[in-house]
Design an enzyme around this catalytic site. Structure first.
Site, PDB file in Angstrom:
ATOM      1  N   GLU A 135      26.963  28.263 -13.304  1.00 17.09           N
ATOM      2  CA  GLU A 135      27.690  29.167 -12.416  1.00 17.09           C
ATOM      3  C   GLU A 135      28.568  30.146 -13.180  1.00 17.09           C
ATOM      4  O   GLU A 135      28.789  31.261 -12.731  1.00 17.09           O
ATOM      5  CB  GLU A 135      28.516  28.392 -11.390  1.00 17.09           C
ATOM      6  CG  GLU A 135      29.609  27.558 -11.988  1.00 17.09           C
ATOM      7  CD  GLU A 135      30.361  26.745 -10.918  1.00 17.09           C
ATOM      8  OE1 GLU A 135      30.042  26.861  -9.730  1.00 17.09           O
ATOM      9  OE2 GLU A 135      31.260  25.980 -11.294  1.00 17.09           O
ATOM     10  N   HIS A 185      25.920  19.820   1.938  1.00 13.77           N
ATOM     11  CA  HIS A 185      27.031  20.248   1.098  1.00 13.77           C
ATOM     12  C   HIS A 185      28.336  20.012   1.836  1.00 13.77           C
ATOM     13  O   HIS A 185      28.528  20.518   2.930  1.00 13.77           O
ATOM     14  CB  HIS A 185      26.896  21.740   0.745  1.00 13.77           C
ATOM     15  CG  HIS A 185      27.977  22.210  -0.172  1.00 13.77           C
ATOM     16  ND1 HIS A 185      28.784  23.288   0.105  1.00 13.77           N
ATOM     17  CD2 HIS A 185      28.399  21.725  -1.361  1.00 13.77           C
ATOM     18  CE1 HIS A 185      29.651  23.442  -0.875  1.00 13.77           C
ATOM     19  NE2 HIS A 185      29.441  22.523  -1.773  1.00 13.77           N
TER      20      HIS A 185
END
Lengths: 694, 694
Positions: free
Chosen positions: B495, B390
């Site tokens: 999310e 990430h």
């Protein structure tokens, strides 16, 4: 993956109105109200709040009802983080002012400026700690606000990518608007759509809310900044969208400046909105030119309609319009009709090639061989008439810049007190050449062009020349500061009626008076009594309406657009055009609905005469007006020009007119009956002055 | 005053469709058709014409009915006259192609590319004599067109201010769209409005016309150019509006290039539109990476949902998520559930300050002290699992550019085959620092960012790393050319369901599948079986729908987004997540309506198993599907996960699910009954392979 969007999500989904705090600064700066202020009559209130992210917004209520809900404030920059989040309130300043000032000419002799003022200084809590002021001026019939970016360490120069300013209407409505960023500059018909069906609109945008409240969004005092358009974001929420320029930032300025005022005029009805438009002037700086007695408001005729119709040419050749002989004919006609001005287009060198979008051959002090400038100056003066100049740039603005002094010296030397300018090129196609020779393309309303227009106006003032800008930047009330900026086009005028495919619809003027003309005067060029354009194509108007336009559409310089040959056919109607003044001491809108009809009365400056103009749309309409505006105890002679039997814009009866006189007094009622596409014009001749008879 | 606007007026008022000429070039180039071409089946036709001013436009008909009326073509430049008027046709080239190609992974093993092609070369008749090609590819279910600006004397470098490209819908419709140029990048809910109530929209914009025809506007192969948005001009007419960048031109390139393809997918219904979206891939260049067997499509879990919910942190401290212990727990869980990937966010140095919009402290090869990179690489490999990296840039794109090789070398060294990138900052706030040190602010979809993303993808490919971009540039099918660009976010994913204020509505996925996902795969992060976000806030979905999303929302990399602790509570449902693949040999949309429901079946790559996913909206819905897709003569075991008794997203019964098996064969019908907020998932296990039992 994101942390902050958690709070963003809250913000996006928060529809609850903030609870109103005290008038004074509340210390609750976490999603709460930080300041509030009201108009002098208390009816309009502005509330400033900061959300949980420290973003500032304003909201507007009228008589306790939400008008605009939380609407964001701030800036995007091209080279720095945006000025938006993490703000705190440093201080709130308040002020009140109630003054009056006089217009040298205009719709009203005296304008009252009665407002409260609130300035909120915001500062970033962390990082750059940049500061931004937002100043609100709250009138009884509208709100203006502007930003100030003070001189500061971490914001020495502002390269503004766009504003974050929003206008979030609290509910649905109907909008009258014309699109931004398309090919044809400002010359669109106004659309009428639901508020939530607007695309990206130019201002003025006029809105009628569900409860009948009328709102006009616009701006005032557009100086050294890009013009603001309105991009509908979602639903009934709009965001400011500045006009692009050739540079990356839409606005580039050293800090220590204020933006133009963003204006929100509010009224119960269309008539009230017209009166509220005075706010635009109030938000401009006072006259900077000093003595302006040299400015000549007035009517004019011109070597023009025959070109627009395609019968004469601007360029040289057998059909050239601007010949000495033609111009003398127009001077004679003007003198005979007490019309002070004669516009001449196509008088100069530079029109022979393809000048559309390319005015580089234009020479603004060099007449064509068949235009005897000295002789015409002499002839006009002898006849008591002045010529009106014409500087068509073809959009080559830098080329014009390079000749400004020459151009206005030429005008002054030839007794020309007004120059009409032109920027005929498509949107985004203005030619700009920088001192280093680099070439750029500008938009008509970019920061650079805003500055260009002011250069033109200020240079013209040095030579006592007034400017009537065509294809201009929109009018934001700068005529107060620069009274020689007498008028602009910037909209769809009579010229479209010359073209077979382009006729304006009957509702057009009833749209314009409550939209674009809220921004300022327009050189609409009314008075085409022949009611016909090229190849005899019919204009969608009755003849009485053509007269009414002289009252309805205010401009200090107003054309009688038709040709002398045509006017010769309508001597009775011509009397009204001779009589009607272009300067007024008072103006009242008696009734109106945006795009449907409008009845306006104006009092002639220096006279007790009043004039009435009424225009409608495609429907026959009738309204009754009470003559409350007349002085008590006087008998007026009303010279009435009204739609005659069978008058209808769709038939040959468009020329049907009834001209009659009546004796009237204050308190009388008059029925105004408008034909389809019709209008009515009245001169109320005050006693003590003999009404001239036809 | 204007001469040319006379003709402009004609153009603006000409609503008559041009008469269709022959297929071949007609010499009538004065307001007339100059070329026409049709799709292979003859149903879709494109007509090119020039108006009286020599402006080129295209129009689209489908089965003889106008779909798009004359829509303009051309360019605005910042430093040159626009390419628009006075064009002539130099030549028209035609071609046909019918080929097939294989996806290394995807929704379909093989994609057919059957189209006709027509290239019209236009040249200015006078002045600069600049040339422009417009190439149309016409498929049976859509049209792509692009401009080519050839190398030429008077256009050596193109500084494009904007395109003049229009999309003028012939009639009204309903549009699903999300706004452009606002603060929150691409992460808006889709609006459903009348077509003429769209503001400025990002693409994909999906439209259902009055006759039921479905259209999607988008673009393909967005390379070295700014992304296209759609600004509604007037009525149902849209114009291309390129995303701004930090420079004055929105696009700046040497001539000798082609623009991205502007795409118009057309179908009878939403299901057909999904199939038509293959055009986007067909309009991209073939794989440029050669052998891509190193690319690893697959499912993943991750140290993420606990941060999104606010229970762990990305930054260091007592609640740090990316600790060695936590990651080992996730590796164990992944290994036990045959899930190949484990995403870890917050593993590196740089998260401790205010990283939103400021990723300058991020170091992409330096783990935090509590994250033992070497040990975790070893541990994961031993368990047959890989870590997913990430790289959150906080929008500091140049800072990321400076570390790309290091970042992907680190990934390769640690057995990390996929890296998720992030650009968490507001729209217009990307940090760009040029080699000369000058700082600029970019938009997420500006030309510079389009190039940045491709730099990332190409650099990653050198290290055999795939990219899953978040807050990205939109997907325009570049996964064909760069197969390691496996997925993107670029929309409103799961999310938002973590946040109390931000829950996605039940219709959201039925919107997404027929809008954004027409552009390409989205890393939506489904599978939150706990159906709860922060502080236990309820997600607006049934549990069966969470399973259905694995079939409905295609992506080669798909998260099982919930936590191991939560998954432990749902072992029966977890079986489906274990079973469902991420690579398919065939895909069919059985039914659907944009924003209402969708039923999709996909065949597992390398298997005869089929999977079905159905999602609905807030209403209970029932549809019957015929199992025509199954092989004849085989009995399949259908493992059905459907909304159980009383299932409803609004109540605790959102967890009600019925899991059952049935024997089915080709031609059988199944009734799909969706609860409010519901869904259904089915695995059809082919015979010869024993269906694993719960």
């Amino acid at each position: 993956m994101k942390f902050v969007p958690l709070a963003l999500a809250f913000a996006a989904f928060s529809f609850s109105a903030p609870a109103l705090a005290q008038d004074d600064l509340s210390q609750k700066t976490d999603g709460n109200v930080v300041a509030r202020a009201a108009s002098p009559d208390g009816k309009l209130t502005v509330t400033i709040s900061l959300d949980n992210e420290g973003r500032a917004s304003y909201a507007v209520q009228r008589a306790g009802k939400p008008l605009l809900t939380d609407s964001r404030l701030g800036f995007l920059f091209t080279d720095a983080p945006k000025l938006d989040r993490g703000m705190s309130v440093v201080e709130v300043k308040r002020d009140k002012s109630d003054t009056s000032w006089n217009q040298p000419f205009g719709e009203w002799s005296t304008i009252r400026d009665n407002h409260t003022e609130m300035t909120v200084r915001l500062r970033e809590k962390a990082d750059l700690k940049r500061e931004m002021d937002v100043t609100f001026r709250i009138f009884d019939d509208g709100i203006g606000f502007r930003y100030t970016l003070p001189t500061q360490a971490n914001l020495k120069h502002a390269n503004i990518a766009d504003e974050l300013t929003e206008f979030a209407f609290a509910g649905p409505g109907t909008a009258w608007w014309k699109p931004a960023y398309l090919w044809n500059r400002e010359e669109y018909l106004y659309n009428k759509t639901p508020l939530d069906a607007v695309g990206t609109a130019q201002t003025v945008m006029t809105v009628k809310l569900a409860d009948g409240t009328h709102v006009a969004l616009h701006e005032a005092a557009l100086v050294d900044y890009a013009a603001m358009n309105l991009q509908r974001a979602e639903g009934n929420t709009f965001k400011a969208s500045l006009t692009p320029g050739a540079g990356a930032p839409k606005v580039s300025r050293d800090a220590g400046f204020s933006t133009p005022w963003r204006t929100i005029a509010v009224a119960d009805d269309a008539a009230g909105l017209y009166a509220a438009s005075r706010m635009t002037l109030n938000l401009n700086e006072p006259n900077k030119l000093g003595d302006v007695s040299w400015i000549k408001p007035g009517k004019f005729v011109g070597v023009w309609w025959n070109m627009i119709k395609g019968e004469w040419t601007w360029s040289r050749g057998p059909k050239h319009g601007a010949t000495t002989a033609h111009v003398k004919q127009y001077i004679d006609f003007a003198a005979a009709n007490h019309i002070p001005g004669v516009l001449v287009e196509g008088w100069n060198v530079g029109w022979d090639g393809n000048w559309f979008g390319n005015g580089k051959d234009m020479n603004f002090d060099q007449p064509t061989e068949d235009f005897d400038a000295a002789e015409l100056a002499r002839y006009a003066k002898a006849k008591g008439v002045y010529l009106i100049g014409h500087n068509e740039t073809g959009g080559s603005a830098s080329h014009y810049d390079s000749q400004l002094d020459r151009a206005f010296k030429y005008a002054q030397d030839h007794g020309i007190p007004v120059v009409k300018t032109g920027y005929v090129t498509d949107a985004g196609q203005i030619e700009r050449v920088d001192p280093d020779g680099s070439q750029h393309r500008e938009w008509h309303e970019s920061q650079w062009m805003v500055n260009h227009h002011l250069r033109v106006v200020e240079t013209a003032a040095k030579y006592h020349v007034s400017i009537d800008s065509h294809e201009p930047v929109k009018d934001t009330g700068l005529r107060r500061t620069y009274p020689n900026w007498v008028a602009r086009e910037g909209g769809r005028g009579m010229e479209y009626n010359a073209w077979e495919g382009g006729k304006n619809p009957p509702e057009h003027e009833a749209n314009m008076v409550f939209t674009q003309l809220l921004g300022g005067p327009m050189d609409f060029t009314p008075g085409v009594l022949s009611l016909s354009g090229s190849n005899g194509s019919a204009i969608k108007s009755t003849i009485a309406k053509q007269l009414a336009l002289y009252v309805v559409l205010y401009s200090p310089v107003v054309m009688a657009a038709d040709t002398p040959e045509n006017y010769a056919k309508y001597p009775r109607e011509m009397k009204f055009i001779r009589d009607v003044p272009t300067d007024w001491s008072d103006t009242r809108v008696l009734n109106g609905e945006v795009g449907d009809y409008a009845t306006i009365v104006r009092k002639a400056k220096g006279s007790d005469d009043w004039y009435l103009g009424a225009v409608g749309d495609e429907e026959a309409r009738s309204s009754t007006v009470t003559l409350d505006f007349l002085d008590a105890g006087k008998i007026y002679t009303a010279e009435i020009y009204r739609d005659g039997p069978g008058a209808d814009y769709r038939t040959d009866a468009r020329h049907s007119i009834t001209i009659e006189t009546r004796q009237v007094k204050k308190g009388d009622t008059l029925t105004i009956a408008l034909a389809p596409g019709g209008g009515e014009a009245i001169r109320f001749v005050a006693p003590g002055k003999k009404a001239r008879r036809r």
